[in-house]
Design a protein around this motif. Structure first.
Motif, PDB file in Angstrom:
ATOM      1  N   ARG A  14     -10.062  54.284 -45.935  1.00 22.50           N
ATOM      2  CA  ARG A  14      -8.996  53.719 -45.112  1.00 22.50           C
ATOM      3  C   ARG A  14      -9.077  52.199 -45.181  1.00 22.50           C
ATOM      4  N   VAL A  17      -3.417  50.164 -35.188  1.00 22.82           N
ATOM      5  CA  VAL A  17      -4.656  50.634 -34.568  1.00 22.82           C
ATOM      6  C   VAL A  17      -5.292  49.634 -33.609  1.00 22.82           C
ATOM      7  N   LYS A  50       0.792  53.898 -36.907  1.00 21.32           N
ATOM      8  CA  LYS A  50      -0.073  53.301 -37.926  1.00 21.32           C
ATOM      9  C   LYS A  50      -0.666  51.958 -37.481  1.00 21.32           C
ATOM     10  N   TYR A  58      -3.528  51.195 -42.615  1.00 21.08           N
ATOM     11  CA  TYR A  58      -3.184  50.976 -41.211  1.00 21.08           C
ATOM     12  C   TYR A  58      -3.046  49.472 -40.965  1.00 21.08           C
ATOM     13  N   SER A  66       1.530  48.945 -43.538  1.00 21.09           N
ATOM     14  CA  SER A  66       0.786  50.068 -42.960  1.00 21.09           C
ATOM     15  C   SER A  66       1.409  51.410 -43.310  1.00 21.09           C
TER      16      SER A  66
END
Length: 269
Positions: free
Chosen positions: A44, A100, A98, A69, A62
């Motif tokens: 990620r 965070v 998306k 993200y 993202s």
């Protein structure tokens, strides 16, 4: 004849890139950067917002892949561009699927690109926004340890999701306060630099359970690729260096920092 640089190691355990700026990368197409990152098992990537004019761009980025993200926030360098409209844009999107975290926010007294009182006000406003949205925070602090601690203390009881002080280069006082309060510290290629023993000292004092891995790409490329534009796919070198500095098995560093990243940014996902 120039010495050949060591190839990027590929580990069995996945790694999460917790801090980079995909929209600032210039040396290769984004698709190539992401493909190479996947090749070296970057699972990620979190790309970070810093200014009003890249909030929307980060949201767009993202969504380029399921494993990319973003964040929403205004860097202290850009504090004087912070307006009610900018705050409303961040507030509207802080809870996007998306997105965070709220960040990159904080204080920077090294460059003083914005008035310090404005920086402090904008820092407080965005911390309050993170409280309201129940989001973790990505903090930038440079040459501002005392004020960073003082402002974070104002939010100790209301900021339920802590986050990270990224690219940590501050002193042990801020490190101890942050660690005691449950924050993570983010470390990047600086830990590989010859003259960064002060940063390695902070790595040594930090529990592995509170360390995050990042590149801050395109900046701060780790040894042995200093001089090139940084990218998420250089993150394995940071992981190796953290293991060396802390005298821990590499597998332990990889597995624990992975869990730390999930806990910090993806606990509700």
């Amino acid at each position: 004849m120039s010495k050949k640089r060591r190839e990027i190691p590929v580990f069995d355990h996945p790694i999460i890139e917790t801090h980079c700026h995909l929209d600032y990368l210039k040396d290769r197409p984004l698709e190539e950067t992401l493909a190479e990152s996947q090749r070296v098992n970057i699972e990620r990537v979190i790309t970070i917002a810093v200014a009003p004019d890249n909030l929307a761009k980060v949201r767009e980025l993202s969504n380029v892949a399921p494993w990319v993200y973003g964040t929403q926030g205004i860097h202290p360098h850009e504090a004087e561009t912070y307006t009610d409209a900018v705050e409303e844009e961040i507030r509207q999107h802080a809870g996007d699927e998306k997105i965070v975290a709220v960040g990159e926010i904080g204080l920077d007294y090294f460059y003083d690109n914005a008035d310090r009182e404005v920086q402090r006000d904008v820092f407080r406003r965005q911390l309050q926004l993170a409280c309201d949205a129940d989001r973790p925070v990505v903090i930038h602090s440079r040459e501002a340890d005392e004020d960073t601690i003082a402002i974070l203390k104002e939010f100790e009881n209301s900021l339920t999701r802590r986050g990270v002080i990224h690219s940590f280069t501050s002193g042990p006082g801020l490190a101890k306060y942050a660690l005691d309060q449950g924050w993570c510290l983010g470390f990047n290629g600086i830990t590989t630099f010859n003259k960064a023993e002060n940063v390695r000292d902070i790595v040594r004092m930090s529990p592995i359970e509170q360390i995050l891995l990042e590149t801050d790409a395109p900046f701060l490329t780790p040894v042995p690729y200093r001089g090139r534009e940084n990218a998420p796919f250089y993150l394995p070198f940071v992981a190796e260096n953290i293991a060396t500095v802390k005298d821990l098995p590499l597998e332990q560093v990889l597995s624990q920092t992975y869990l730390n990243s999930l806990r910090t940014f993806f606990s509700e996902r």
